[in-house]
Motif scaffolding. Sequence first.
Motif, PDB file in Angstrom:
ATOM      1  N   LEU A  14     -76.440 -66.821 -78.581  1.00 52.77           N
ATOM      2  CA  LEU A  14     -76.745 -67.799 -77.549  1.00 52.77           C
ATOM      3  C   LEU A  14     -76.917 -67.123 -76.192  1.00 52.77           C
ATOM      4  O   LEU A  14     -77.810 -67.491 -75.407  1.00 52.77           O
ATOM      5  N   TYR A  15     -76.060 -66.157 -75.908  1.00 54.88           N
ATOM      6  CA  TYR A  15     -76.130 -65.439 -74.626  1.00 54.88           C
ATOM      7  C   TYR A  15     -77.475 -64.720 -74.459  1.00 54.88           C
ATOM      8  O   TYR A  15     -78.070 -64.751 -73.374  1.00 54.88           O
ATOM      9  N   TRP A  18     -75.867 -71.207 -73.328  1.00 54.57           N
ATOM     10  CA  TRP A  18     -74.630 -70.423 -73.263  1.00 54.57           C
ATOM     11  C   TRP A  18     -73.842 -70.742 -71.989  1.00 54.57           C
ATOM     12  O   TRP A  18     -72.606 -70.811 -72.025  1.00 54.57           O
ATOM     13  N   LYS A  19     -74.524 -70.957 -70.894  1.00 56.31           N
ATOM     14  CA  LYS A  19     -73.832 -71.294 -69.646  1.00 56.31           C
ATOM     15  C   LYS A  19     -73.070 -72.616 -69.777  1.00 56.31           C
ATOM     16  O   LYS A  19     -72.021 -72.809 -69.165  1.00 56.31           O
ATOM     17  N   GLY A  33     -71.959 -66.528 -80.422  1.00 52.44           N
ATOM     18  CA  GLY A  33     -71.931 -66.547 -78.964  1.00 52.44           C
ATOM     19  C   GLY A  33     -72.867 -65.518 -78.359  1.00 52.44           C
ATOM     20  O   GLY A  33     -73.563 -65.798 -77.366  1.00 52.44           O
ATOM     21  N   GLU A  34     -72.910 -64.328 -78.951  1.00 55.02           N
ATOM     22  CA  GLU A  34     -73.818 -63.287 -78.460  1.00 55.02           C
ATOM     23  C   GLU A  34     -75.274 -63.715 -78.633  1.00 55.02           C
ATOM     24  O   GLU A  34     -76.121 -63.453 -77.772  1.00 55.02           O
ATOM     25  N   TRP A  91     -65.937 -71.868 -75.186  1.00 58.49           N
ATOM     26  CA  TRP A  91     -66.446 -71.392 -76.471  1.00 58.49           C
ATOM     27  C   TRP A  91     -65.351 -71.337 -77.546  1.00 58.49           C
ATOM     28  O   TRP A  91     -65.611 -71.627 -78.718  1.00 58.49           O
ATOM     29  N   GLU A 122     -70.006 -71.544 -72.406  1.00 54.84           N
ATOM     30  CA  GLU A 122     -69.303 -70.267 -72.275  1.00 54.84           C
ATOM     31  C   GLU A 122     -67.813 -70.436 -72.017  1.00 54.84           C
ATOM     32  O   GLU A 122     -66.980 -69.810 -72.692  1.00 54.84           O
TER      33      GLU A 122
END
Length: 375
Positions: free
Chosen positions: A336-337, A344-345, A333-334, A351, A348
Amino acid sequence: MKKRFILVIITIPLILTTGCWGMIEINQRIFPYSIGVDLNDNEGEKYIITISYPNINAIGKNATQEERIHIVSTVASSVFEGIEQLSTRLPYEVYFKHLKVVVFGQELAKDECIIREILDGMSRDFIINKKVRLLIAEGKAMDLLLFIPKAKRQEVIEGTLVSMLKENKGTSKFIPQSLTQFIKDTDIGGVGLMPRASIHEEDIKIFGGAIFKNYTYIGDIDEMQNRAISLMRGKLKRDLIDAIYNGVTVSYSIDGSKIKKHLIREDGNIKIRIDIEIEGNLQEYIIRGRPMVNDMEIMNKMENAINEVLESEVNSTLEVLQKQYKADAIYIGEYLYKYHPKVWKEVENDWDEIFPQIDIDVVVDSKIRRRGLVQ
């Protein structure tokens, strides 16, 4: 005139300079290096607070006492209330500037509200070092602090747990975790790890980890799974891998690793590829039939055998993280962010449901850089 001017210049700093009115001598303070927090099983106060600190009278050549450390406990409604109570029972003020390790009892760690409460108080305190290490005890934290290892690693200045965490910070058996890093991992990615510690026969053992999701203790990982997570995070610095090649055990000593993540979109679905490059040395291999280890074909087959072992460990660990715990402990996740914010949007808010379903393909490429003195 010149002499008067010089005199005025010298006098002014003397007038403005003040003394240390609040100075406290070092021997008039107690410096705990470890603190343990347990749930109180009896009626009354909520916690059992235990601290260990060095006995300065046992330090040096002219030591007057043999007891190397002091350990005291109390019951209290909060950690800081317990510290205040201990201060009334000890000869000097308890000062936590040099606190190195915080140990949580296993039962206490299962309560999300309690963990949040304690970590919040420690992170707000301006004296406690935010790099203090966090541990989960198998059982009670007090028992861990009271235990004296047979190996005599109980150092006067640092203490057993501090010494072990510092000396083994490059190992893959566990991942040392600081207060700041744990809060960062949990707040950003929702998942944090704390190493586990237990009394193992006549010694203390630190191994594996406890997984926290949104500050809730959801389960444990063993040493092999911890190594796989370190590898997928790109944090594996050194370790020893045993693989079977041609019926013989090949011992491969890892010197370092690096990773690269790739996002692949297939029919709107997310797929992650993690390329892991490893360098290391051939630590042990019994040569049969006198083949030369510097033969490139043999070297490649050895590297493939090592790759298969590590990929198997990684895939089995991914199965646990995705299907059993549903916990993104490998920072997907980090990633992708940071590198794919538009993607990520899209994911999010869901997730926790998406991570267990995504396809993660891990490819390990190990290289034997040195073969030792025997060819």
